[in-house]
Enzyme design. Structure first.
Site, mmCIF file in Angstrom:
data_model
loop_
_atom_site.group_PDB
_atom_site.id
_atom_site.type_symbol
_atom_site.label_atom_id
_atom_site.label_comp_id
_atom_site.label_asym_id
_atom_site.label_seq_id
_atom_site.Cartn_x
_atom_site.Cartn_y
_atom_site.Cartn_z
ATOM 1 N N GLY A 250 0.820 -1.213 0.000
ATOM 2 C CA GLY A 250 0.000 0.000 0.000
ATOM 3 C C GLY A 250 0.851 1.259 0.000
ATOM 4 O O GLY A 250 0.527 2.242 -0.681
ATOM 5 N N ASP A 251 1.950 1.229 0.742
ATOM 6 C CA ASP A 251 2.867 2.378 0.772
ATOM 7 C C ASP A 251 3.497 2.589 -0.604
ATOM 8 O O ASP A 251 3.677 3.726 -1.061
ATOM 9 C CB ASP A 251 3.972 2.148 1.809
#
Length: 306
Positions: A250-251
């Site tokens: 997600g990052d």
């Protein structure tokens, strides 16, 4: 300049054992050590995609020194506040038949040290980008992200927030440029079940109505969905590969999205690079390399729903 904020970074100690047995000695087959924390992950991927940035947050003790030195070795810039009490946490991630995580606590941050951090935030200028990622340490006020956004609201600074539930909902009044919950977090925010793409779009638009300019929803194997400030809706496919490690995916998507947007000024291309970056990390034992991201970009298909 782009700034990332990791309020509670970590050393991630990742180990593999054949069979984890509690109450006994377990022999490690494989081990890796990484500088961790959501904002630091964003920093690393941004740099891989040729976007200079500065990592902000708090570090302490010998483990904090490791974080700073590791980033220096990767040619990454940082401006961390050094905390006197405690030490930067160590998170142990055990990979066996199941994945087990033991996360450390982190240092105790004083009011004086918090004020030092605010002085760094006060140096940001028009045109800067500020990325707030992850949870807030229990020793700090849970409304800290709101305080940060209030401090910069009179400047032309694009703020991106990747956080859960109330941490995210409470900052919407400051109109962040981008927020990125995943589909599970989106469902939790509104206490609903999401059974279709239409459901995801409906609640993503709710977040937009509440103040977010752009809403990016990551959905794992189902790709990602973006509702833009112009109320355009784009959906991305996913690249093909075997998921090795979901930590940091997600990052990586956030970093890829920002890098893509800065390069093209196109939300469609931003979503494409974001999806490729998230997938590349999911298919890697550590964060994705630039080469792997570039390889996957052409696999990502973007569909305009509206």
């Amino acid at each position: 300049m782009i700034y990332t904020v990791t309020l509670n970074p970590s050393i991630d100690y990742v180990i593999k054992v054949d069979k984890l047995t509690t109450g006994n000695i377990n022999r490690v087959n494989e081990e890796h050590v990484y500088p961790g924390g959501k904002g630091i992950n964003v920093t690393r991927i941004l740099k891989s995609l040729d976007n200079d940035n500065i990592a902000l947050g708090f570090v302490s003790g010998f483990t904090g020194d490791y974080i700073i030195n590791s980033l220096q070795e990767l040619n990454l810039k940082s401006d961390f506040i050094k905390v006197k009490e405690g030490f930067t946490r160590i998170n142990v991630k055990v990979k066996s038949e199941e994945e087990t995580e033991i996360n450390g606590q982190g240092p105790k941050i004083s009011e004086e040290e918090l004020n030092q951090f605010y002085k760094v935030i006060d140096k940001l200028v028009d045109g800067d980008i500020l990325i707030l990622s992850g949870s807030i340490p229990s020793c700090l006020d849970e409304r800290l992200y709101e305080s940060i956004m209030k401090k910069v609201e009179d400047r032309d600074i694009k703020v991106i927030v990747d956080a859960t539930k109330n941490l995210l909902l409470n900052v919407l009044k400051y109109k962040p440029f981008l927020i990125k919950p995943n589909n599970h977090e989106l469902a939790e925010m509104f206490n609903v079940e999401l059974n279709s793409t239409e459901d995801v779009v409906f609640y993503a638009r709710k977040l937009k109505e509440m103040g977010a300019q752009n809403v990016l929803i990551s959905m794992g194997k189902d790709g990602a969905l973006l509702v833009t400030e112009n109320d355009e809706i784009f959906a991305s496919s996913v690249a093909k590969g075997e998921v090795v490690n979901s930590v940091g995916a997600g990052d990586s998507m956030v970093a890829g999205f920002i890098a893509g947007y800065l390069k093209s000024n196109s939300y469609e291309e931003a979503l494409r690079l974001g999806a490729a970056s998230g997938g590349a990390t999911a298919f890697s034992s550590d964060l994705a390399t630039r080469e792997f991201i570039d390889k996957l970009v052409d696999e990502i298909k973007i569909e305009k729903i509206k």
